[in-house]
Design an enzyme around this catalytic site. Structure first.
Site, PDB file in Angstrom:
ATOM      1  N   GLU A  34     -26.329  13.863 -26.234  1.00  0.00           N
ATOM      2  CA  GLU A  34     -26.142  13.846 -27.539  1.00  0.00           C
ATOM      3  C   GLU A  34     -26.407  14.968 -28.304  1.00  0.00           C
ATOM      4  O   GLU A  34     -27.297  15.931 -27.700  1.00  0.00           O
ATOM      5  CB  GLU A  34     -27.110  12.719 -28.115  1.00  0.00           C
ATOM      6  CG  GLU A  34     -26.726  11.177 -27.798  1.00  0.00           C
ATOM      7  CD  GLU A  34     -27.532  10.173 -28.076  1.00  0.00           C
ATOM      8  OE1 GLU A  34     -28.626  10.561 -28.906  1.00  0.00           O
ATOM      9  OE2 GLU A  34     -27.284   8.921 -27.715  1.00  0.00           O
ATOM     10  N   GLN A  90      -2.190  11.776 -36.419  1.00  0.00           N
ATOM     11  CA  GLN A  90      -2.017  10.432 -36.301  1.00  0.00           C
ATOM     12  C   GLN A  90      -2.201   9.824 -37.598  1.00  0.00           C
ATOM     13  O   GLN A  90      -3.386   9.155 -38.233  1.00  0.00           O
ATOM     14  CB  GLN A  90      -3.114   9.592 -35.474  1.00  0.00           C
ATOM     15  CG  GLN A  90      -2.890  10.501 -33.897  1.00  0.00           C
ATOM     16  CD  GLN A  90      -3.885   9.765 -32.992  1.00  0.00           C
ATOM     17  OE1 GLN A  90      -4.396   8.710 -32.931  1.00  0.00           O
ATOM     18  NE2 GLN A  90      -4.373  10.624 -32.124  1.00  0.00           N
ATOM     19  N   LYS A 183      20.030  20.980 -37.560  1.00  0.00           N
ATOM     20  CA  LYS A 183      21.024  20.394 -36.420  1.00  0.00           C
ATOM     21  C   LYS A 183      22.346  20.116 -37.007  1.00  0.00           C
ATOM     22  O   LYS A 183      22.301  19.248 -37.720  1.00  0.00           O
ATOM     23  CB  LYS A 183      20.186  19.281 -35.603  1.00  0.00           C
ATOM     24  CG  LYS A 183      19.164  19.558 -34.783  1.00  0.00           C
ATOM     25  CD  LYS A 183      18.501  18.550 -34.024  1.00  0.00           C
ATOM     26  CE  LYS A 183      17.100  19.117 -33.336  1.00  0.00           C
ATOM     27  NZ  LYS A 183      16.248  18.053 -33.003  1.00  0.00           N
ATOM     28  N   ARG A 185      25.912  18.476 -35.883  1.00  0.00           N
ATOM     29  CA  ARG A 185      26.755  17.750 -34.581  1.00  0.00           C
ATOM     30  C   ARG A 185      28.086  18.600 -34.593  1.00  0.00           C
ATOM     31  O   ARG A 185      28.910  18.511 -35.724  1.00  0.00           O
ATOM     32  CB  ARG A 185      26.880  16.500 -34.929  1.00  0.00           C
ATOM     33  CG  ARG A 185      27.614  15.768 -33.789  1.00  0.00           C
ATOM     34  CD  ARG A 185      27.301  14.248 -33.746  1.00  0.00           C
ATOM     35  NE  ARG A 185      25.918  13.908 -33.189  1.00  0.00           N
ATOM     36  CZ  ARG A 185      25.525  14.225 -32.056  1.00  0.00           C
ATOM     37  NH1 ARG A 185      26.235  14.683 -31.004  1.00  0.00           N
ATOM     38  NH2 ARG A 185      24.065  13.812 -31.516  1.00  0.00           N
ATOM     39  N   SER A 213       2.377  23.836 -30.018  1.00  0.00           N
ATOM     40  CA  SER A 213       1.660  23.113 -28.937  1.00  0.00           C
ATOM     41  C   SER A 213       2.376  23.331 -27.684  1.00  0.00           C
ATOM     42  O   SER A 213       1.657  24.324 -27.003  1.00  0.00           O
ATOM     43  CB  SER A 213       1.960  21.645 -29.149  1.00  0.00           C
ATOM     44  OG  SER A 213       1.339  20.719 -28.157  1.00  0.00           O
TER      45      SER A 213
HETATM   46  C1  R5P Z   1       5.853  19.136 -35.611  1.00  0.00           C
HETATM   47  O1  R5P Z   1       5.926  18.063 -36.435  1.00  0.00           O
HETATM   48  C2  R5P Z   1       5.167  20.337 -35.791  1.00  0.00           C
HETATM   49  O2  R5P Z   1       5.165  20.756 -36.855  1.00  0.00           O
HETATM   50  C3  R5P Z   1       5.513  21.458 -34.763  1.00  0.00           C
HETATM   51  O3  R5P Z   1       6.795  21.735 -34.852  1.00  0.00           O
HETATM   52  C4  R5P Z   1       5.090  20.929 -33.214  1.00  0.00           C
HETATM   53  O4  R5P Z   1       4.018  20.396 -33.142  1.00  0.00           O
HETATM   54  C5  R5P Z   1       5.408  21.985 -32.378  1.00  0.00           C
HETATM   55  O5  R5P Z   1       5.202  21.602 -31.041  1.00  0.00           O
HETATM   56  P1  R5P Z   1       5.717  22.231 -29.805  1.00  0.00           P
HETATM   57  O6  R5P Z   1       4.902  23.547 -29.827  1.00  0.00           O
HETATM   58  O7  R5P Z   1       5.295  21.402 -28.682  1.00  0.00           O
HETATM   59  O8  R5P Z   1       7.182  22.449 -29.674  1.00  0.00           O
END
Ligand code: R5P
Length: 279
Positions: A34, A90, A183, A185, A213
């Site tokens: 703790e 979240q 994006k 198409r 990330s």
């Molecule tokens: C998404 O909503 C965020 O703004 C980032 O684009 C995302 O978290 C980036 O993730 P990663 O580096 O895994 O592509």
């Protein structure tokens, strides 16, 4: 006066260097795991700085314990500056039975804190869960100052439409053009991703996002820019929540990667401390 939690130790020297007074606190761990905190000084109004990166739960509990100790010592007004707010992604229930985690965190902090300041919150609308004054701080000044000269007459891009406002905020500080990737198409099986309404050929580009990330989003955008004949490609984000190997992967794909110091990482070269002192 400031109180610095263990998740903001990396900001303490700069806070002091810029004239911020810091109250002494003792933070250690009991043998059973703790946390023990003790506030050794007091003031009428206090701003606690605590970033809640990994270990997130520990940093959050520390925020609660420090706030309780500060109130116990008679602090009248208590502000929380949270450079990176854990659980902010979240923000909705996707499967029955889940919590809205960011709401739970904000409601808990509101038991102690009068005001909440967060940097580049994933979904700024979630600030409504904090009943007091709640502010989403922009990293635009810091990012623009860091990359401005390197970028020259270049452009600022967001990797997707959701991040467009971030690119706009940085571009406006530098007086540059901005856009986002979209994006498109082009056949039933092919999707093309390209910057909307902007020609990047021969221009330096800064891609701006809130979080990196895995680095996948930035690497994809950088590779496309190279194919389109862009000049130098720089990448900036507010929060470097890097997965293992992500810094190396992104660094290889671009001319420079730098994130702000909301989370300490080897590439957290952009400081948001002046913005904290300016509050
Ligand atoms: C998404 O909503 C965020 O703004 C980032 O684009 C995302 O978290 C980036 O993730 P990663 O580096 O895994 O592509």
């Amino acid at each position: 006066m400031f109180v610095i939690g263990s998740g903001a130790r990396h900001l303490e020297d700069e806070i002091k260097a810029l004239g911020g007074g810091v109250l002494d606190v003792e933070i250690k761990r009991f043998p059973d795991g703790e946390k023990y905190v003790r506030v050794l000084d007091s003031a009428e109004e206090v701003t606690l700085v605590q970033s809640t990166f990994r270990p997130q739960d520990e940093h959050l509990v520390e925020m609660i314990l420090l706030a309780d100790a500060l109130r116990e010592r008679g602090v009248r007004k208590l502000r929380a500056v949270v450079p990176y707010l854990a659980y902010s992604r979240q923000d909705r229930v996707t499967k029955e039975g889940e919590p809205v985690s960011v709401r739970a965190v904000m409601k808990t902090l509101a038991l102690y804190y009068d005001e909440l300041y967060v940097f580049d919150l994933h979904n700024p609308e979630t600030l409504k869960f904090f009943p007091g004054k709640a502010v989403n701080l922009s990293p635009a000044r810091a990012i623009a100052e860091y990359f401005g000269e390197k970028l020259g007459e270049g452009v600022v891009l967001a990797p997707d439409k959701g991040a467009r406002e971030r690119a706009k905020a940085v571009a406006e500080k530098l007086g540059l053009e901005y856009s986002h990737f979209e994006k498109k198409r082009i056949s039933p099986t092919e999707v093309e991703m390209r910057p909307v309404d902007i020609d990047v050929k021969g221009k330096n580009v800064l891609i701006v996002d809130d979080i990196i990330s895995t680095g996948g989003t930035m690497i994809r955008a950088a590779n496309l820019l190279r194919e389109m004949g862009a000049g130098k490609v720089f990448v900036a984000a507010t929060h470097g929540v890097f997965a293992e190997g992500a810094i190396e992967r992104v660094s290889k794909a671009v001319d420079e990667l730098a994130v702000t110091n909301t989370i300490p990482t080897p590439v957290s070269r952009i400081s948001i401390v002046p913005d904290i002192l300016g509050l």
